[in-house]
Write an enzyme that holds these catalytic residues in place. Structure first.
Site, PDB file in Angstrom:
ATOM      1  CG  ASN A 125      -1.749   1.272   1.285  1.00 26.49           C
ATOM      2  OD1 ASN A 125      -2.607   1.497   0.444  1.00 26.49           O
ATOM      3  ND2 ASN A 125      -1.460   2.135   2.253  1.00 26.49           N
ATOM      4  CG  ASP A 184      -1.431   5.469   0.546  1.00 21.66           C
ATOM      5  OD1 ASP A 184      -0.989   5.905   1.622  1.00 21.66           O
ATOM      6  OD2 ASP A 184      -2.450   4.744   0.460  1.00 21.66           O
ATOM      7  CG  ASP A 214       0.550  -4.083   5.908  1.00 20.03           C
ATOM      8  OD1 ASP A 214       0.106  -4.482   7.004  1.00 20.03           O
ATOM      9  OD2 ASP A 214       0.787  -2.869   5.676  1.00 20.03           O
ATOM     10  CD  GLU A 250      -3.602  -5.775   8.228  1.00 25.32           C
ATOM     11  OE1 GLU A 250      -3.723  -5.333   9.378  1.00 25.32           O
ATOM     12  OE2 GLU A 250      -2.868  -5.221   7.379  1.00 25.32           O
TER      13      GLU A 250
END
Ligand code: CA
Length: 489
Positions: A125, A184, A214, A250
């Protein structure tokens, strides 16, 4: 016929069992857990500098194997800005203080030699704000030069929420969903996707067996359609390098969103609604309501292999939530270890470690009881570890939390119908009783503080933890005890 089952008797048998070989198939379940999550900075220190390192993990490979797990998930060990490692500055390296890539290779060999797979954390991310890509992009913006790296991140001349000032370039802003030190990535950029493919290939070709992804729900700021599209591309990319790589994601969100993310073809997503202080498993123990939990688990219908767990590195440790009561810890552990899917055990949970509040407290050093391997706590930790007896002491005690976990994992591993099962919840007329019928066997847990006898109307062989007896089709379970009955032919 009466069958008694005493914890101590099972113990020795459990300790004598080595890990079974990995079961790979090209079907829905590419690999069967359980998985042990390790925060390497706090696990074991091989060179006495106070910091956990990869060689420390390698030197504990026999311990890890003795638990009965089939894989290890390593949280980030890459060069990064913070102790936690989720602000990566070099994706294809291991921190020098962790022992570098040489130690990583030794760790992979040590685990593979014991039939244990290795999963690495993939933080896509965002990067750290000191990553060379970001530094170069900011430099280009501040000097007004062209640079391919300005396309790597989400820059804008208007300041939207979660945007931060670009250092040295007034009027420019960048997206950092978590914080300003974690810019990001622009996941639409073809160049970024090429970098991701290169990173994935680097680790898979080095012998890694899969990844933990993640922060999936942040990829496109909570846009599930676009998150799923990106995940679909990522899964194709990973499978293109290694067909049987295992990937767990996740997505800290509700079951409905998780169901939609499975459309990407990802193997597993963590089942967050079962976990944590307010989650269903701890709730079932607190409310002594096993029947409801069994219905919830039997009613779960994800298009992949559920990843079940009690807590992870972002959550208060379960021992504290269960008042460090070993019996309640047994019932909570049994609830996810005897459920379908792949269970993830957070290091230290298996010995009853504590920690809550600041994240650093949730990542306190593993308690070995051997000075040689003990790490210093993360710098900002403001809690002390309450657990006194570490691995060394617990090894010797058949009634320890450690040996309880080992026996539960031994029971699970002896029942392949559990991980791959689609069980039915059995209503035995007692609220405290969790019962899942897997066809070949029944998993039953007494999630209550009083002994319970229930009619199950059959005979079979009994594996149990915490005390149980089966007589004339009636099962008696001690408080917070767990049993698996294999049906007689
Ligand atoms: Ca060290």
């Amino acid at each position: 016929m009466k069958k008694l089952c005493a914890a101590a008797a099972l113990c020795l048998a459990a300790l004598g069992l080595g890990p079974a070989p990995l079961a790979f198939s090209q079907e829905k379940m590419p690999f069967v857990g359980p998985v042990y999550e390790i925060f390497p900075g706090s696990f074991a220190d091989s060179d006495a500098d106070g910091l956990g390192d990869l060689m420390g993990v390698a030197e504990k490979a026999d311990y890890i194997a003795s638990l009965g797990v089939r894989a290890v998930w390593l949280t980030p060990f890459y060069p990064a800005q913070s102790y936690h490692g989720y602000d990566v500055v070099d994706y294809c390296a291991a921190k020098a203080q962790m022992g570098g890539l040489e130690a990583f290779d030794a760790l992979v060999s040590a685990l593979h030699a014991r039939g244990i797979s290795v999963l690495c954390d993939l933080v896509l991310n965002h990067t750290g704000s000191e990553h060379p890509w970001f530094l170069e992009a900011c430099r280009a913006l501040s000097s007004g030069e062209e640079s391919p790296y300005t396309d790597y991140y989400v820059f804008s001349k208007t300041k939207e929420p979660k945007m931060h000032d670009v250092p040295g370039a007034p009027g420019w802003y960048y997206l950092g969903e978590f914080t300003y030190t974690m810019p990001d990535l622009n996941l639409d950029s073809a160049a970024v996707r090429e970098e991701i493919e290169r990173i994935v290939r680097f680790w898979l070709e080095r012998g890694v067996d899969g990844f933990r992804l993640d922060a999936i729900t942040y990829y496109y700021g909570g846009d599930t359609v676009r998150n799923t599209e990106f995940l679909t591309w990522l899964m194709e990319t990973i499978r293109g390098v290694r067909k049987d790589a295992y990937v767990v994601g996740e997505a800290w969100t509700d079951d409905a969103t998780i169901s939609r993310l499975y459309e990407s073809g990802i193997d597993s997503l963590f089942h967050f609604s079962l976990a944590d202080t307010g989650g269903e498993i701890i709730g079932a123990v607190r409310n002594q309501n096993g029947a409801r939990l069994a219905r919830l688990i039997a009613g779960t219908d994800f298009a992949g292999t559920d990843a079940v767990f009690l807590t992870n590195h972002d959550m208060a440790r379960s021992a504290g939530m269960l008042t460090s009561n070993p019996q309640k810890m047994r019932a909570a552990a049994a609830a996810y270890l005897l459920s379908p899917g792949i269970p993830f055990i957070y290091y230290g949970e298996e010995i009853g470690m504590t920690g809550s509040g600041r994240d650093e407290n949730k990542r306190l050093p593993m308690v070995w009881g051997e000075a040689a391997y003990t790490c210093n706590p993360p710098e900002m930790a403001d809690q002390k570890q309450k657990l006194q007896k570490g691995v060394m002491d617990q090894e010797e005690d058949p009634d320890s939390v450690l040996n309880m976990y080992r026996r539960l994992l031994t029971i699970r591993n002896a029942h392949p119908e559990i991980p791959s099962g689609r069980p039915v919840a059995l209503d035995l007329g007692v609220k405290a009783i969790f019962a899942l019928d897997y066809g070949r066997s029944i998993a039953i847990i007494n999630m209550g503080k009083t002994s319970v006898t229930v009619a199950i109307g059959m005979e079979g062989t009994l594996d149990c933890e915490g005390g149980a007896a089966l007589e004339n089709g009636r099962l008696t379970l001690e408080p917070w005890a767990a049993a698996v009955i294999t049906k007689a032919d």
